[in-house]
Design a protein around this motif. Structure first.
Motif, PDB file in Angstrom:
ATOM      1  N   TRP A  38       9.557 -60.835 -25.502  1.00  0.00           N
ATOM      2  CA  TRP A  38       8.499 -60.316 -24.598  1.00  0.00           C
ATOM      3  C   TRP A  38       8.688 -60.286 -23.092  1.00  0.00           C
ATOM      4  CZ3 TRP A  38       8.675 -63.590 -28.594  1.00  0.00           C
ATOM      5  CH2 TRP A  38       7.787 -63.275 -29.667  1.00  0.00           C
ATOM      6  N   HIS A  39       8.632 -58.710 -22.553  1.00  0.00           N
ATOM      7  CA  HIS A  39       9.197 -58.732 -21.020  1.00  0.00           C
ATOM      8  C   HIS A  39       7.999 -58.571 -20.038  1.00  0.00           C
ATOM      9  CE1 HIS A  39      12.951 -58.266 -18.891  1.00  0.00           C
ATOM     10  NE2 HIS A  39      13.523 -57.643 -20.355  1.00  0.00           N
ATOM     11  N   GLN A  40       8.192 -58.934 -19.047  1.00  0.00           N
ATOM     12  CA  GLN A  40       7.248 -59.214 -18.142  1.00  0.00           C
ATOM     13  C   GLN A  40       7.380 -58.204 -16.668  1.00  0.00           C
ATOM     14  OE1 GLN A  40       6.118 -63.422 -18.421  1.00  0.00           O
ATOM     15  NE2 GLN A  40       4.240 -62.388 -17.467  1.00  0.00           N
ATOM     16  N   GLY A  41       8.571 -57.332 -16.697  1.00  0.00           N
ATOM     17  CA  GLY A  41       9.095 -56.677 -15.520  1.00  0.00           C
ATOM     18  C   GLY A  41       9.814 -57.696 -14.451  1.00  0.00           C
ATOM     19  N   GLY A  42       9.610 -57.442 -13.163  1.00  0.00           N
ATOM     20  CA  GLY A  42       9.842 -58.361 -12.098  1.00  0.00           C
ATOM     21  C   GLY A  42      11.382 -58.569 -11.909  1.00  0.00           C
ATOM     22  N   GLY A  43      12.272 -57.664 -12.833  1.00  0.00           N
ATOM     23  CA  GLY A  43      13.549 -57.888 -12.670  1.00  0.00           C
ATOM     24  C   GLY A  43      14.151 -59.229 -13.406  1.00  0.00           C
ATOM     25  N   ALA A  44      13.268 -59.907 -14.093  1.00  0.00           N
ATOM     26  CA  ALA A  44      13.573 -61.269 -14.532  1.00  0.00           C
ATOM     27  C   ALA A  44      13.955 -61.095 -16.194  1.00  0.00           C
ATOM     28  CB  ALA A  44      12.649 -62.254 -14.197  1.00  0.00           C
ATOM     29  N   THR A  45      14.788 -62.088 -16.461  1.00  0.00           N
ATOM     30  CA  THR A  45      15.225 -62.258 -17.927  1.00  0.00           C
ATOM     31  C   THR A  45      13.605 -62.548 -18.726  1.00  0.00           C
ATOM     32  OG1 THR A  45      16.297 -63.459 -19.565  1.00  0.00           O
ATOM     33  CG2 THR A  45      15.385 -64.799 -17.788  1.00  0.00           C
ATOM     34  N   PRO A  46      13.435 -62.015 -19.847  1.00  0.00           N
ATOM     35  CA  PRO A  46      12.038 -62.486 -20.518  1.00  0.00           C
ATOM     36  C   PRO A  46      11.907 -63.816 -20.461  1.00  0.00           C
ATOM     37  CG  PRO A  46      13.753 -61.824 -22.121  1.00  0.00           C
ATOM     38  CD  PRO A  46      14.499 -61.287 -20.773  1.00  0.00           C
TER      39      PRO A  46
END
Length: 380
Positions: A107-115
């Motif tokens: 589940w990805h949330q953007g922000g350039g971060a790992t899920p």
């Protein structure tokens, strides 16, 4: 009524796919695939109907979206409470043990971060990784068989977060607490992805394996109003329509339901330096401080409605403490998500026994609920 189900939204189902009807490469579910073999409808394995969705990833595949992946990706959720389910088949011939991990659901949330939340496989085990550094062991991969998974997630950065997972009708996880990044800046509600993503193969790196194949069938995504019975993969399922709630998730120990309705279900190791859960402690578990990068530590409990919890620790170090305010923890906390660590900076090496007893009232008063006792060993 007789139409084959494929890519349909029905009631509280946002998406349902079994690969039998029209193919699912459409405006809702998008391919992230490098080759013609990456995502296909296959008759080689099927859970129900005539086909399943086959994912194949090779270490020589070109990168897609900056990664070595064969995944389906969905739009950003409009509600933080979602249900997900599928039947999954892992072929032993094309899914050899590997010390490097791969993501099979995220589940990805953007922000350039790992899920913030993802299911991973590593060393022939299934893991849930939460917020980057908490790995929860969900057991050995049972290959060459179909297994059903139903997942219910309340995606939130707060203490009301929840991850529930049923495998073949048995609840294997009930994880409470934060499981998402705060919705600030570039972070948004998560979008679901599943298939295979192996970041270790990015660039020119290789591992002890060079190929990954997975099959998914009867895949569903449900709204916040969905139910276990609605989500459970159908025809051919060995899972009961009514989920089995009689086992203690992760530890699989019998749970005795107290007359007061209070019970301690899990004892969770907390990193007091990062304020994050590390793992659910199993009875007899060996905890390596160096392997976990842990110095300042605490233990909190997951409970039903409770007024207080009495902790009784014996072993290399001893302590008796009653916490009357959630989250209930051995070394207490400040009530704002910051866990104290007492003299566990780090804890002394050795074997411990910890008993946690819930009470209806503050300060260990009122009716006692079902206690939970575990023995564990801390090593360097």
């Amino acid at each position: 009524m007789n139409e084959l189900v494929s890519t349909k939204a029905i009631g509280d189902l946002l998406w349902h796919e079994n690969a039998d009807g029209s193919w699912f490469d459409n405006s809702y579910a998008k391919f992230q695939a490098a080759a013609s073999y990456s995502i296909t409808a296959s008759t080689a394995q099927k859970y129900n109907g005539t086909k399943s969705v086959r994912f194949e990833l090779r270490d020589t595949d070109p990168e897609v979206q900056s990664g070595t992946r064969a995944e389906l990706t969905f739009p950003i959720a409009t509600n933080n409470n979602r249900w997900y389910s599928y039947a999954m088949y892992i072929p032993s011939a094309d899914y050899k043990p590997d010390e490097t991990d791969e993501v099979i659901t995220q589940w990805h949330q953007g922000g350039g971060a790992t899920p913030a939340l993802c299911l991973r496989t590593k060393n022939d085990k299934l893991w849930l990784r939460v917020l980057g550094d908490t790995w929860i062991d969900l057991g050995q991969l049972d290959k060459d068989k179909w297994h059903t998974y139903v997942l219910h997630v309340k995606h939130t950065a707060g203490s009301d977060g929840l991850v529930e997972i049923w495998r073949d009708g048995v609840k294997i996880l009930n994880h409470a607490g934060p499981n998402s990044y705060p919705l600030t800046g570039d972070y948004h509600l998560p979008f679901w992805k599943f298939g295979i993503y192996k970041s270790y193969w990015n660039g020119s790196r290789t591992s002890s394996t060079n190929k990954r194949v997975l099959y998914f069938d009867d895949i569903k995504m449900g709204t916040e109003n969905a139910t276990y019975n609605l989500m459970l993969p159908s025809t051919g399922s060995t899972a009961p329509a009514t989920p089995d709630e009689t086992t203690d998730p992760i530890a699989s120990n019998p749970v005795t339901t107290p007359t007061s309705g209070n019970e301690v279900t899990d004892l969770v190791l907390v990193n007091s330096a990062t304020e994050r859960d590390v793992l659910t402690i199993k009875d007899g578990q060996v905890i390596s401080l160096s392997a976990l990068g842990l110095e300042k530590a605490n233990i909190r409990v997951n409970t039903s409605t409770t007024g207080s919890v009495k902790f009784e620790l014996s072993g290399k170090q001893s302590k008796t403490y009653t916490d009357s305010k959630a989250p209930f923890a051995l070394h207490s906390d400040d009530g704002n998500g910051n866990f104290y660590y007492g003299n566990w900076n780090p804890p002394a090496l050795g074997t411990y026994t910890l008993k946690a007893t819930p009470y209806q009232g503050d300060n260990a008063t009122g009716t006692a609920g079902a206690a939970k006792t575990i023995t564990f060993t801390i090593v360097k």
